[in-house]
Write a protein that holds these residues in place. Structure first.
Motif, mmCIF file in Angstrom:
data_model
loop_
_atom_site.group_PDB
_atom_site.id
_atom_site.type_symbol
_atom_site.label_atom_id
_atom_site.label_comp_id
_atom_site.label_asym_id
_atom_site.label_seq_id
_atom_site.Cartn_x
_atom_site.Cartn_y
_atom_site.Cartn_z
ATOM 1 N N LEU A 106 0.814 -1.054 -0.190
ATOM 2 C CA LEU A 106 0.034 0.346 -0.131
ATOM 3 C C LEU A 106 0.942 1.260 0.148
ATOM 4 C CD1 LEU A 106 -2.959 1.112 0.305
ATOM 5 C CD2 LEU A 106 -2.753 0.966 2.827
ATOM 6 N N ASP A 107 0.744 1.941 -1.000
ATOM 7 C CA ASP A 107 1.723 3.434 -1.440
ATOM 8 C C ASP A 107 0.785 4.245 -0.166
ATOM 9 O OD1 ASP A 107 2.375 2.431 -4.582
ATOM 10 O OD2 ASP A 107 3.350 2.143 -2.904
ATOM 11 N N VAL A 108 1.644 4.796 0.407
ATOM 12 C CA VAL A 108 0.953 6.118 1.265
ATOM 13 C C VAL A 108 1.630 7.224 1.210
ATOM 14 C CG1 VAL A 108 0.319 6.864 3.676
ATOM 15 C CG2 VAL A 108 0.484 4.607 3.179
ATOM 16 N N LEU A 109 1.249 8.314 0.452
ATOM 17 C CA LEU A 109 1.850 9.805 0.474
ATOM 18 C C LEU A 109 1.492 10.490 1.652
ATOM 19 C CD1 LEU A 109 2.756 11.942 -1.660
ATOM 20 C CD2 LEU A 109 0.690 12.382 -2.210
ATOM 21 N N ILE A 110 2.739 11.147 1.933
ATOM 22 C CA ILE A 110 2.764 11.972 3.038
ATOM 23 C C ILE A 110 3.134 13.092 2.673
ATOM 24 C CG2 ILE A 110 3.678 12.315 5.344
ATOM 25 C CD1 ILE A 110 2.136 9.879 5.406
ATOM 26 N N ILE A 111 2.405 14.281 2.720
ATOM 27 C CA ILE A 111 2.858 15.747 2.229
ATOM 28 C C ILE A 111 3.075 16.498 3.397
ATOM 29 C CG2 ILE A 111 1.941 17.732 1.142
ATOM 30 C CD1 ILE A 111 0.142 16.263 -0.656
ATOM 31 N N TYR A 112 4.359 16.916 3.680
ATOM 32 C CA TYR A 112 4.817 17.550 4.703
ATOM 33 C C TYR A 112 5.655 18.761 4.164
ATOM 34 C CZ TYR A 112 9.263 16.351 2.659
ATOM 35 O OH TYR A 112 10.548 16.315 1.839
ATOM 36 N N THR A 113 5.782 19.668 5.596
ATOM 37 C CA THR A 113 6.479 20.896 5.412
ATOM 38 C C THR A 113 7.617 20.880 6.364
ATOM 39 O OG1 THR A 113 4.794 21.866 7.106
ATOM 40 C CG2 THR A 113 4.343 21.981 4.695
ATOM 41 N N ASP A 114 7.542 19.913 7.225
ATOM 42 C CA ASP A 114 8.643 19.637 8.453
ATOM 43 C C ASP A 114 9.548 18.584 8.093
ATOM 44 O OD1 ASP A 114 10.399 19.475 10.540
ATOM 45 O OD2 ASP A 114 8.751 20.189 11.916
ATOM 46 N N PRO A 115 10.459 18.570 7.619
ATOM 47 C CA PRO A 115 11.288 17.330 7.306
ATOM 48 C C PRO A 115 11.464 16.439 8.539
ATOM 49 C CG PRO A 115 12.520 19.242 6.373
ATOM 50 C CD PRO A 115 11.556 19.833 7.183
ATOM 51 N N GLN A 116 11.512 17.269 9.699
ATOM 52 C CA GLN A 116 11.568 16.100 10.814
ATOM 53 C C GLN A 116 10.426 15.141 11.075
ATOM 54 O OE1 GLN A 116 14.329 15.867 13.098
ATOM 55 N NE2 GLN A 116 13.371 14.063 13.612
ATOM 56 N N HIS A 117 9.306 15.562 10.732
ATOM 57 C CA HIS A 117 8.137 14.683 10.668
ATOM 58 C C HIS A 117 8.418 13.297 9.631
ATOM 59 C CE1 HIS A 117 5.453 18.297 11.865
ATOM 60 N NE2 HIS A 117 6.000 17.886 12.773
ATOM 61 N N VAL A 118 8.916 13.571 8.770
ATOM 62 C CA VAL A 118 9.274 12.409 7.822
ATOM 63 C C VAL A 118 10.426 11.513 8.320
ATOM 64 C CG1 VAL A 118 10.089 11.645 5.538
ATOM 65 C CG2 VAL A 118 8.626 13.548 5.748
ATOM 66 N N THR A 119 11.381 12.230 9.045
ATOM 67 C CA THR A 119 12.433 11.412 9.674
ATOM 68 C C THR A 119 11.734 10.611 10.789
ATOM 69 O OG1 THR A 119 13.835 13.152 9.062
ATOM 70 C CG2 THR A 119 14.511 11.617 10.876
ATOM 71 N N ASP A 120 11.113 11.181 11.559
ATOM 72 C CA ASP A 120 10.387 10.495 12.756
ATOM 73 C C ASP A 120 9.355 9.170 12.290
ATOM 74 O OD1 ASP A 120 11.416 12.389 14.439
ATOM 75 O OD2 ASP A 120 9.702 13.589 14.757
ATOM 76 N N LEU A 121 8.724 9.386 11.321
ATOM 77 C CA LEU A 121 7.824 8.610 10.803
ATOM 78 C C LEU A 121 8.709 7.287 10.118
ATOM 79 C CD1 LEU A 121 5.047 7.358 9.723
ATOM 80 C CD2 LEU A 121 5.652 8.393 7.413
ATOM 81 N N TYR A 122 10.084 7.849 9.812
ATOM 82 C CA TYR A 122 10.771 6.290 9.134
ATOM 83 C C TYR A 122 11.457 5.744 10.289
ATOM 84 C CZ TYR A 122 10.174 7.369 4.160
ATOM 85 O OH TYR A 122 9.576 7.300 2.794
ATOM 86 N N ALA A 123 11.583 6.547 11.182
ATOM 87 C CA ALA A 123 12.380 5.865 12.548
ATOM 88 C C ALA A 123 11.602 4.928 13.224
ATOM 89 C CB ALA A 123 12.833 6.971 13.262
ATOM 90 N N ALA A 124 10.097 5.075 12.979
ATOM 91 C CA ALA A 124 9.287 4.071 13.604
ATOM 92 C C ALA A 124 9.225 2.731 12.983
ATOM 93 C CB ALA A 124 7.886 4.872 13.525
ATOM 94 N N HIS A 125 9.761 2.702 11.864
ATOM 95 C CA HIS A 125 9.619 1.663 11.192
ATOM 96 C C HIS A 125 8.293 0.848 11.005
ATOM 97 C CE1 HIS A 125 14.014 1.611 11.116
ATOM 98 N NE2 HIS A 125 14.082 1.844 12.416
ATOM 99 N N LEU A 126 7.265 1.522 10.535
ATOM 100 C CA LEU A 126 5.863 0.982 10.623
ATOM 101 C C LEU A 126 5.958 0.177 9.437
ATOM 102 C CD1 LEU A 126 3.875 4.376 11.259
ATOM 103 C CD2 LEU A 126 4.263 2.432 12.877
ATOM 104 N N TRP A 127 6.561 0.452 8.439
ATOM 105 C CA TRP A 127 6.396 -0.396 7.229
ATOM 106 C C TRP A 127 6.795 -1.915 7.342
ATOM 107 C CZ3 TRP A 127 9.801 3.475 7.713
ATOM 108 C CH2 TRP A 127 11.119 3.281 7.746
#
Length: 81
Positions: free
Chosen positions: A10-31
């Motif tokens: 499932l491809d999930v598009l995240i539109i962000y303005t703060d790069p730290q939010h993306v870093t935190d998401l990837y760090a959670a290893h949800l995928w």
């Protein structure tokens, strides 16, 4: 290939303005622990405008944040198959 009749993830598009939010998401290893497998695609509002990802993939809205005047109109979490 973004579209297939038999998707494996499932491809999930995240539109962000703060790069730290993306870093935190990837760090959670949800995928790594989700079924179906998740493939996160992160774009800034300008990148989404340039690529027209939502329109091209016919993405479906999963969740959106409350609108604010400064928020990009496509700042939404969307999925594609």
């Amino acid at each position: 290939m973004l579209r297939t009749d038999h998707p494996r993830d499932l491809d999930v598009l995240i539109i962000y303005t703060d790069p730290q939010h993306v870093t935190d998401l990837y760090a959670a290893h949800l995928w790594e622990v989700s079924l179906p497998l998740l493939d996160f695609i992160a774009m800034t509002p300008d990148e989404e405008d340039d690529y027209r990802f939502i329109q091209v993939t016919n993405a479906a809205l999963l969740h959106s944040q409350p609108s604010s005047p400064a928020q990009h109109p496509s700042s939404q979490n969307c999925k594609t198959s």
